[in-house]
Write a protein that holds these residues in place. Structure first.
Motif, short mmCIF file in Angstrom:
data_model
loop_
_atom_site.label_atom_id
_atom_site.label_comp_id
_atom_site.label_asym_id
_atom_site.label_seq_id
_atom_site.Cartn_x
_atom_site.Cartn_y
_atom_site.Cartn_z
N ASP A 66 0.70 -1.05 -0.07
CA ASP A 66 -0.06 0.18 0.11
C ASP A 66 0.70 1.23 0.05
OD1 ASP A 66 -2.56 -1.27 0.51
OD2 ASP A 66 -1.56 -2.26 1.99
N GLY A 67 0.25 2.44 -0.41
CA GLY A 67 1.27 3.44 -0.12
C GLY A 67 1.10 4.38 -1.51
N ALA A 68 2.11 4.90 -1.91
CA ALA A 68 2.31 5.96 -3.41
C ALA A 68 2.56 5.25 -4.27
CB ALA A 68 3.25 7.05 -2.90
N PHE A 69 1.62 4.46 -4.88
CA PHE A 69 1.77 3.64 -6.07
C PHE A 69 0.67 3.89 -6.81
CE2 PHE A 69 3.71 1.36 -2.46
CZ PHE A 69 5.11 1.27 -3.01
N THR A 70 0.75 4.98 -7.45
CA THR A 70 -0.41 5.58 -8.34
C THR A 70 -0.95 4.51 -9.63
OG1 THR A 70 0.20 7.70 -7.98
CG2 THR A 70 -1.17 7.36 -9.97
#
Length: 211
Positions: A66-70
């Motif tokens: 999860d996180g900043a993985f557009t």
């Protein structure tokens, strides 16, 4: 260990819109599925929430963090949506998006860890088949998957899908698409060598032009 069931998976890839989804889901739900057959369908991610009916649903892919993985759909999101299955390592993910054996193995571990069942795909590219590397390639792919199924009971939640690009229209030649392709015995031998204690628990799903 539970008795093995016949497994049928349908992946409609990046095709169709909402009207297509509604029509197909209605047809599938109206069908009569024998008790000893498990049916799983895999629509595009935008339509996953629309097809949770009598037939099990699978995401076509997911990311392990999860996180900043557009643009990514993560394993925890798939689980949160209430879906039981996810496809990992499809030949198109390997060939077009360059996903490595190691990345797919990491995804397998994450998905099993959050409680998802995995359709783990293996299969060679056309060039690899022509070079006689099918067994070598499939062994490497399965080895990475097996290394990440750390609990023997985890194999009860894994289906091995055969999705060789050598049989997918647009990625193969006509003669190769019609070639008799049955690496199941080789896959069984590889699994037996890598996870011999639990080899009887795995299932296999044959792939082809529509999978």
């Amino acid at each position: 260990m539970s008795a093995r069931r016949f497994f049928v998976g349908g992946n409609w890839k990046a095709n169709g819109g909402q009207s297509f989804v509604r029509s197909l889901v209605a047809d599938l739900n109206a069908g009569n599925v024998p008790e000893d057959v498990e049916v799983v369908i895999s629509p595009p991610s935008l339509y996953l929430a629309q097809v949770r009916k009598e037939i099990a649903v699978s995401a076509q892919n997911c990311y392990h963090q999860d996180g900043a993985f557009t643009g990514e759909v993560t394993a925890s999101m798939v689980k949160d949506l209430g879906l039981p299955w996810v496809i990992l390592g499809h030949s198109e993910r390997r060939s077009i998006f360059k996903e490595s054996d190691e990345l797919i193995g990491t995804k397998v571990a994450k998905c099993l860890g959050v409680g998802l069942k995995v359709i783990a795909c293996v299969g060679e590219q056309l060039s690899e088949r022509e070079e006689g590397k099918t067994t070598e390639v499939v062994f490497s792919q399965l080895k990475a998957i097996a290394a990440n199924v750390t609990d023997p009971k985890g194999w009860e939640n894994v289906v091995i899908g055969i999705t060789a690009a050598a049989r997918i229209p647009g990625l193969c030649r006509a003669e190769s698409a019609n070639h008799h392709y049955h690496p199941v015995s080789a896959i069984s031998a590889i699994i037996a060598l890598t996870v011999i204690a639990v080899a009887s628990g795995r299932r296999k799903q044959g792939g082809g032009p529509n999978r």
